[in-house]
Design an enzyme around this catalytic site. Structure first.
Site: not given
Length: 412
Positions: A88, A137
């Site tokens: 990410k 998340d």
């Protein structure tokens, strides 16, 4: 079937062959408007110049290839990416940079703004007054918070109530303000968008929705750096026949699928999207032929994939680019994490997080079921590429699942 260590009953996958998949279709203008090699070159030039950039390793897993009854299995190990433990880092931080560069240019016209300008604070007067907001998340929020800290703007991160303490702390370590939303990931997405609109903040989301496309496109384009690395790391004569990639909102599989589709055309591998049984928005969308919510409770150990709604941009690529949609139970992910930690793949132990192993788990679950294995063409000379998109991004959760802390696994 005795050579399959995952007991088939505990890992029953659901498979849907996508009737709209089209291997003859050329990667055309509509697709290139979302993801393109040209935009990839730009992302690569940028991210490749960041401090600490290095390609992550592509590991061969001969032991697990044997278990799956295939010829080769490659695992792109993202556990060391920019010291964030997750792929990410390539997406959120890159999108923050692009957004700040656009905003500075709008206020200081005619000046090309580089990452270095922002890192050294050349436009701090402007960037300090800007705030980015996102929902996460865990890993995406950490990346956005890191990007905001490095490039010099404010940051507010919204997490669902289920987000673990370790992941919350990792986000706050980069100076972001954390807001806990009483609800699921999709509720956090809506709250972040609403608060950003009220406060004049900029949303940096990894999911796209009507009227919000530019930033998620940058996020996905950042991920293609990982895909291109993998392409260049593969042995020259050995292309994968299959790629298994975990789902989420779709940004990751769309980035992998789009990049391979444009790079290799009809020669691209069979593309399989893997999701948890309880968070299957892409699987359901494929069955329906249009973006659809998951009606599962989104309760899964694969917390980074606990997404109920599809990214529209991602769907535009997966709708015809993905060949198969597969869902698996949590046991599959747990077994894959433990196998990597034990070195069952035939090499040094690999620390892999619960969401990062879903593609590998999908392969192993599919291979353990004759019917699914045949349907996917997992023949003895198949060569499979998977993306291990995170390490132990929450060491406590990792230890609870694997039985040992990540540090001990690495030392084994």
């Amino acid at each position: 079937m005795s050579h399959h260590a995952v007991s088939p009953s505990s890992c029953l996958p659901r498979l849907y062959a996508n009737p709209r998949a089209d291997h003859e279709r050329v990667y055309g203008e509509p697709e290139r408007a979302i993801l393109s090699r040209a935009a990839f070159e730009q992302a690569m030039a940028e991210i490749g110049a960041w401090p600490g950039y290095a390609p992550t390793p592509l590991r061969s897993l001969p032991g697990l290839a044997r278990e799956a009854g295939i010829d080769r299995l490659w695992y792109k190990d993202e556990s060391t990416r920019f010291a964030q433990g997750s792929f990410k880092a390539l997406g959120g931080a890159y999108a923050v940079l692009r957004l700040l560069a656009r905003e500075v240019t709008a206020r200081v016209p005619g000046v090309p703004v580089t990452a270095l300008d922002l890192v050294v604070g050349r436009y701090a007067k402007v960037t300090r007054g800007l705030t980015v907001a996102t929902a996460t998340d865990g890993n995406h929020g950490r990346s956005v918070a890191w990007g905001a800290q490095v490039f010099g703007c404010g940051c507010v991160v919204y997490v669902p109530a289920a987000c673990s303490a370790g992941r919350r702390a990792a986000i706050e370590a980069y100076g972001a303000r954390l807001v806990v939303v009483d609800g699921l990931y999709d509720d956090a997405v809506r709250q972040a968008a609403a608060d950003a609109a009220d406060n004049g903040w900029f949303v940096v989301s990894d999911t796209s929705y009507t009227g919000y496309m530019d930033v998620p496109r940058d996020v996905m384009q950042g991920y293609t750096v990982m895909v291109e690395e993998a392409i260049t790391q593969l042995p020259a004569s050995e292309r994968p026949t299959h790629v298994f990639v975990q789902g989420g909102v779709g940004g990751l599989p769309a980035a992998v699928c789009g990049h391979l589709w444009e790079s290799w055309g009809r020669q691209r591998p069979r593309f399989v999207v893997v999701e948890p049984h309880n968070a299957d928005c892409l699987y359901r969308s494929a069955v329906a032929g249009r973006p659809l919510r998951s009606d599962g409770d989104l309760d899964t150990v694969m917390s980074g994939l606990a997404c109920g709604e599809v990214s529209l941009l991602a769907w535009a690529i997966l709708e015809q680019g993905a060949d198969d949609f597969l869902t698996i139970p949590d046991e599959g992910a747990v077994a894959a994490m433990r196998k990597l930690a034990e070195g069952a793949h035939g090499g040094r132990p690999i620390v892999a997080g619960e969401s990062g192993v879903a593609g590998l788990a999908g392969l192993l679950c599919a291979a353990a079921h004759e019917e699914v294995r045949l349907a996917l063409g997992l023949v003895p000379d198949a060569r499979v590429l998977v993306f291990g998109t995170e390490g132990a991004t929450d060491p406590e959760v990792y230890e609870r699942i694997v039985g040992r802390p990540p540090g001990l696994v690495m030392e084994a």
